[in-house]
Design a protein around this motif. Structure first.
Motif: not given
Ligand code: ATP
Ligand code: MG
Length: 223
Positions: A17, A19, A38, A41-45, A196
């Protein structure tokens, strides 16, 4: 802050994945960034990597000219305590402490207890009358304002928010954002806010959009 080719890949049995998949961002002191994209998309990561809560698997990230520690939890904690204020969607206030005590605790953890500053911040967010109440005795918007005051209490260089108005109605959300902008402007604190809500772009000096772990647009906003 300089972020170059940042990657955060997860190796799962079902495949990799991506991220974060090659993020480049340079951020100057005092910028106020709104990060949109969306779900998934990886924002929290990205926010967690910037905060040294998570470790990227590739690329580089430096802050104030120094590489940010990764994979070493003690060094990461020291970096966070020194530099980062983080406001979560669910305010994470300690229920057994009063409003004021919640703030004093954070100052103590970063070695900078300063009751007057704590009181000044609570006044800034309009909660001077509620300092001795417990979180259960104030409203959701007021709790979020405590969380903002708390995140500012140790004078962070960088303030990060993940859906920080996600639980608030639009009026309270506007009030919280105005408080935040005022505080960050007066202390030259750099901010990155994940949301969002397109409406929050109006509080930004720069809007970055992510999709599938990549930046799809990065624009300065004319204030
Ligand atoms: N521990 C993990 N193991 C595998 N994949 C992960 C893990 N944590 C996050 N992901 C994947 O990484 C990608 C980015 O996740 P992230 O949480 O950064 O999204 P986001 O933009 O914050 O979403 P949201 O708006 O729903 O909070 C997603 O596809 C998610 O499924
Ligand atoms: Mg998220």
């Amino acid at each position: 802050m300089e972020i170059n080719g940042l990657q955060r890949h997860y190796e799962l049995a079902s495949g990799v994945v991506r991220a974060l998949d090659g993020i480049d961002i340079n951020i100057e002191k005092g910028e106020r960034i709104v990060l949109l994209g969306p779900s998934g998309s990886g924002k929290t990561t990205l926010l967690n990597c910037v905060a040294a809560l998570d470790s990227p698997t590739g690329g580089s990230y430096s802050f104030d000219g120094e590489d940010v520690p990764r994979n070493k939890s003690e060094e990461m904690t020291t970096f966070r305590r020194k530099n980062i204020g983080y406001v979560f969607q669910f305010f994470n206030l300690l229920q057994d402490l009063t409003v004021l005590e919640n703030i004093l605790l954070i100052q103590e953890l970063s070695g900078s207890r300063d009751k007057q500053r704590a009181l000044d911040l609570l006044q800034l967010v309009g909660l001077e009358k509620e300092v001795d109440r417990f979180p259960a005795e104030i409203s959701g918007g007021q709790q979020q304002r405590v969380a903002i005051a708390r995140s500012l209490a140790k004078s962070p260089k960088l303030l990060l928010g993940d859906e920080l108005t996600g639980n608030l109605d639009s009026k309270t959300s506007a009030m919280v954002m105005e408080v935040l902008v005022k505080a960050c402007e007066s202390e030259e604190i750099t901010t990155i806010m994940v949301t969002h809500d397109e409406n929050l772009s109006k509080y930004a000096t720069r809007v970055i959009r992510l999709d599938s772990g990549k930046i799809v647009s990065d624009e300065k906003v004319n204030q």
